[in-house]
Motif scaffolding. Sequence first.
Motif, PDB file in Angstrom:
ATOM      1  N   PHE A 157       0.817  -1.209   0.000  1.00  0.00           N
ATOM      2  CA  PHE A 157       0.000   0.000   0.000  1.00  0.00           C
ATOM      3  C   PHE A 157       0.851   1.260   0.000  1.00  0.00           C
ATOM      4  O   PHE A 157       1.965   1.287   0.541  1.00  0.00           O
ATOM      5  CB  PHE A 157      -0.896   0.028   1.248  1.00  0.00           C
ATOM      6  CG  PHE A 157      -1.896  -1.095   1.290  1.00  0.00           C
ATOM      7  CD1 PHE A 157      -3.100  -1.002   0.600  1.00  0.00           C
ATOM      8  CD2 PHE A 157      -1.635  -2.260   2.015  1.00  0.00           C
ATOM      9  CE1 PHE A 157      -4.026  -2.042   0.630  1.00  0.00           C
ATOM     10  CE2 PHE A 157      -2.546  -3.300   2.055  1.00  0.00           C
ATOM     11  CZ  PHE A 157      -3.748  -3.192   1.364  1.00  0.00           C
ATOM     12  N   LEU A 158       0.272   2.305  -0.573  1.00  0.00           N
ATOM     13  CA  LEU A 158       0.842   3.642  -0.458  1.00  0.00           C
ATOM     14  C   LEU A 158      -0.233   4.538   0.140  1.00  0.00           C
ATOM     15  O   LEU A 158      -1.349   4.597  -0.379  1.00  0.00           O
ATOM     16  CB  LEU A 158       1.264   4.163  -1.831  1.00  0.00           C
ATOM     17  CG  LEU A 158       1.948   5.539  -1.821  1.00  0.00           C
ATOM     18  CD1 LEU A 158       3.303   5.476  -1.115  1.00  0.00           C
ATOM     19  CD2 LEU A 158       2.132   6.064  -3.243  1.00  0.00           C
TER      20      LEU A 158
ATOM     21  N   TRP B 147       9.202   4.401   4.223  1.00  0.00           N
ATOM     22  CA  TRP B 147       8.876   3.012   3.908  1.00  0.00           C
ATOM     23  C   TRP B 147       9.475   2.122   4.987  1.00  0.00           C
ATOM     24  O   TRP B 147      10.552   2.412   5.524  1.00  0.00           O
ATOM     25  CB  TRP B 147       9.379   2.619   2.508  1.00  0.00           C
ATOM     26  CG  TRP B 147      10.865   2.749   2.349  1.00  0.00           C
ATOM     27  CD1 TRP B 147      11.782   1.749   2.484  1.00  0.00           C
ATOM     28  CD2 TRP B 147      11.597   3.945   2.042  1.00  0.00           C
ATOM     29  NE1 TRP B 147      13.046   2.254   2.276  1.00  0.00           N
ATOM     30  CE2 TRP B 147      12.959   3.593   2.002  1.00  0.00           C
ATOM     31  CE3 TRP B 147      11.231   5.273   1.799  1.00  0.00           C
ATOM     32  CZ2 TRP B 147      13.969   4.524   1.738  1.00  0.00           C
ATOM     33  CZ3 TRP B 147      12.238   6.206   1.544  1.00  0.00           C
ATOM     34  CH2 TRP B 147      13.584   5.823   1.508  1.00  0.00           C
ATOM     35  N   SER B 148       8.741   1.042   5.327  1.00  0.00           N
ATOM     36  CA  SER B 148       9.189   0.197   6.435  1.00  0.00           C
ATOM     37  C   SER B 148       9.187  -1.279   6.045  1.00  0.00           C
ATOM     38  O   SER B 148       8.539  -1.682   5.083  1.00  0.00           O
ATOM     39  CB  SER B 148       8.263   0.388   7.650  1.00  0.00           C
ATOM     40  OG  SER B 148       7.016  -0.229   7.422  1.00  0.00           O
TER      41      SER B 148
ATOM     42  N   THR C 282       7.004  -0.332  11.408  1.00  0.00           N
ATOM     43  CA  THR C 282       5.647  -0.492  10.857  1.00  0.00           C
ATOM     44  C   THR C 282       4.620  -0.227  11.954  1.00  0.00           C
ATOM     45  O   THR C 282       3.629   0.481  11.732  1.00  0.00           O
ATOM     46  CB  THR C 282       5.453  -1.913  10.278  1.00  0.00           C
ATOM     47  OG1 THR C 282       6.472  -2.148   9.305  1.00  0.00           O
ATOM     48  CG2 THR C 282       4.090  -2.062   9.621  1.00  0.00           C
ATOM     49  N   MET C 283       4.873  -0.765  13.139  1.00  0.00           N
ATOM     50  CA  MET C 283       3.963  -0.506  14.263  1.00  0.00           C
ATOM     51  C   MET C 283       3.868   1.000  14.525  1.00  0.00           C
ATOM     52  O   MET C 283       2.771   1.546  14.710  1.00  0.00           O
ATOM     53  CB  MET C 283       4.446  -1.227  15.525  1.00  0.00           C
ATOM     54  CG  MET C 283       4.424  -2.745  15.418  1.00  0.00           C
ATOM     55  SD  MET C 283       4.750  -3.580  16.997  1.00  0.00           S
ATOM     56  CE  MET C 283       6.539  -3.639  17.027  1.00  0.00           C
TER      57      MET C 283
ATOM     58  N   ILE D 134       3.012  13.850   3.012  1.00  0.00           N
ATOM     59  CA  ILE D 134       3.753  12.706   3.548  1.00  0.00           C
ATOM     60  C   ILE D 134       3.218  11.418   2.931  1.00  0.00           C
ATOM     61  O   ILE D 134       2.010  11.180   2.916  1.00  0.00           O
ATOM     62  CB  ILE D 134       3.622  12.640   5.091  1.00  0.00           C
ATOM     63  CG1 ILE D 134       3.895  14.024   5.702  1.00  0.00           C
ATOM     64  CG2 ILE D 134       4.600  11.616   5.662  1.00  0.00           C
ATOM     65  CD1 ILE D 134       3.494  14.123   7.164  1.00  0.00           C
ATOM     66  N   TYR D 135       4.132  10.620   2.415  1.00  0.00           N
ATOM     67  CA  TYR D 135       3.787   9.343   1.777  1.00  0.00           C
ATOM     68  C   TYR D 135       4.351   8.199   2.615  1.00  0.00           C
ATOM     69  O   TYR D 135       5.507   8.265   3.057  1.00  0.00           O
ATOM     70  CB  TYR D 135       4.395   9.269   0.375  1.00  0.00           C
ATOM     71  CG  TYR D 135       3.874  10.338  -0.570  1.00  0.00           C
ATOM     72  CD1 TYR D 135       2.836  10.060  -1.453  1.00  0.00           C
ATOM     73  CD2 TYR D 135       4.427  11.612  -0.576  1.00  0.00           C
ATOM     74  CE1 TYR D 135       2.355  11.027  -2.322  1.00  0.00           C
ATOM     75  CE2 TYR D 135       3.964  12.592  -1.441  1.00  0.00           C
ATOM     76  CZ  TYR D 135       2.921  12.285  -2.310  1.00  0.00           C
ATOM     77  OH  TYR D 135       2.453  13.259  -3.163  1.00  0.00           O
ATOM     78  N   PHE D 136       3.528   7.184   2.803  1.00  0.00           N
ATOM     79  CA  PHE D 136       3.944   6.043   3.632  1.00  0.00           C
ATOM     80  C   PHE D 136       3.798   4.745   2.842  1.00  0.00           C
ATOM     81  O   PHE D 136       2.755   4.516   2.220  1.00  0.00           O
ATOM     82  CB  PHE D 136       3.041   5.905   4.862  1.00  0.00           C
ATOM     83  CG  PHE D 136       2.969   7.108   5.751  1.00  0.00           C
ATOM     84  CD1 PHE D 136       3.800   7.214   6.856  1.00  0.00           C
ATOM     85  CD2 PHE D 136       2.046   8.123   5.503  1.00  0.00           C
ATOM     86  CE1 PHE D 136       3.713   8.317   7.705  1.00  0.00           C
ATOM     87  CE2 PHE D 136       1.953   9.225   6.348  1.00  0.00           C
ATOM     88  CZ  PHE D 136       2.783   9.330   7.451  1.00  0.00           C
ATOM     89  N   MET D 137       4.809   3.898   2.918  1.00  0.00           N
ATOM     90  CA  MET D 137       4.673   2.538   2.393  1.00  0.00           C
ATOM     91  C   MET D 137       5.040   1.564   3.521  1.00  0.00           C
ATOM     92  O   MET D 137       6.203   1.202   3.705  1.00  0.00           O
ATOM     93  CB  MET D 137       5.574   2.330   1.172  1.00  0.00           C
ATOM     94  CG  MET D 137       5.314   1.000   0.475  1.00  0.00           C
ATOM     95  SD  MET D 137       6.388   0.740  -0.946  1.00  0.00           S
ATOM     96  CE  MET D 137       5.580   1.772  -2.157  1.00  0.00           C
ATOM     97  N   PRO D 138       4.022   1.167   4.322  1.00  0.00           N
ATOM     98  CA  PRO D 138       4.327   0.259   5.430  1.00  0.00           C
ATOM     99  C   PRO D 138       4.434  -1.182   4.927  1.00  0.00           C
ATOM    100  O   PRO D 138       3.684  -1.587   4.053  1.00  0.00           O
ATOM    101  CB  PRO D 138       3.108   0.407   6.360  1.00  0.00           C
ATOM    102  CG  PRO D 138       2.002   0.937   5.497  1.00  0.00           C
ATOM    103  CD  PRO D 138       2.601   1.542   4.256  1.00  0.00           C
TER     104      PRO D 138
END
Length: 488
Positions: free
Chosen positions: A78-79, A92-93, A103-104, A132-136
Amino acid sequence: MDKFKTILLIILLNGIAMSQNYDFEQSLYYNYEFFKEQSLQNRFFKHSDIVKLISNLQKKKLFEVSVAGKSFEGREIFLLSVGSGKKKIFLWSQMHGDEPTATMALFDIFNFFSDTTHYKEVKEFILTNTKIYFMPMVNPDGAEVFKRRNALSIDLNRDANRLQTPEANILMSVFDSLKADFGFNLHDQNHRYSAGNSFKSAVISFLAPPINYEKEVDDVRLNAIKLIGSLFKMLSKYVPGHIAKYSDDYEPRAFGDTFQRKGTSTILVESGGWQNDPEKQFIRKLNFILLLSAMKQIAENSFQNIPTSVYESIPFNQEKIFDVVLRNLTLEKNGSKIKIDIGINFEEVLDSDNRTIYKKATIEDIGDLSVFFGYTDVDLNGYKILDAKTYNEKSFTIDELKKIDLTEFYKKGFVNFILKKAISKEWFEYPANLISNKKDEIKTKIEIGARPNFVLTKNGKIDYVVVNGFLQRVDENSAYKGNGLIKK
Ligand SMILES: [Zn+2]
């Protein structure tokens, strides 16, 4: 009164947080539990666990959520994005499946932004100045079996150039489409690293990855170096002496080095070890604080005046820690008395459910270990080390064993028991070793690579036993913890 207000009130009464010198990070430190994603409680959550959380977030409509692609085994990567500002931040994690701490923290951060009542001004400030963009969980297939590599056994962090894995491809194409100003490369490191030569665990290690073998500093890397310096100063208030720098050798196949070279100021954050925090929940909290602090500082551009000497002063990771160090034991051999320290490490072995681990101990070092330290570190001066014994008079079922008074057996030197029936399990949630086949023996050898099972005596009396590396005082059975192994 909700938990947040109660905590805030305590802080107000103590006159700490809401004074003129309002300290955002300190306030986060005290109010963290309010934002903690309670469904993630240990390191062994899976892709299906985060899918639920992400679909809940999608309903709230604050975050834009998209599927950036699928892993080799078909799991969505996911993004998520939030904010409308000009400066882009990409985090990214867990590109290594068994490195889930950040990730937590990212899910705690999603809760922070989703909440509509607290920190309104700060949030608005961050979200109008940044996007802000996240890729967990970049490597969900690895997370499924709690392994570093992906389903093809490829280390994604050595695939940034060749891009042969779907996961590395997805990370690279999102990176290329964003051209973010800042990148956060979120990992876990060996919990046995220390911060320099100190006797302190490296709870967080930073790095501004180099752009070439010469480790040159261009403007892109310089920004990462300054921001790390500022985060180091901030975090040192909470974990003084426990922050280190990761090895800065150039690795052209790694994402951090590649992204830095391609123009995004990239910061590596490694979650390390902390005493009595095996599930890394305190370290998760530190990630929450440091990443939100970084977002605020990027929005303010406030890290620019931090001299590079701060980054340079951060000590490098060193390998100075054992899980257990037993000091000043007396070993009697061939009539002579030898003083030894013993260094023991636990290997975490994943059980077949992929959600629980047991520990397998190994003797790693013997001799003068005065330059090392242990999470469990005990001076046993005056104690003699002897072989542990196997109880041969009776064989037990596992249920019977759980009911026996272990203290009585420990006092006589017994830490190994025989099972009535052979079982296929490899461990036992109790500090005793089991023998599945009666003919086998568990022999104690005090040598490198052996399993540490022995008894410690003073004046002819057994005060301690060591079972699979776990040190137990025989008269404090309420404190018995650990696991034994089953010999088949
Ligand atoms: Zn990693």
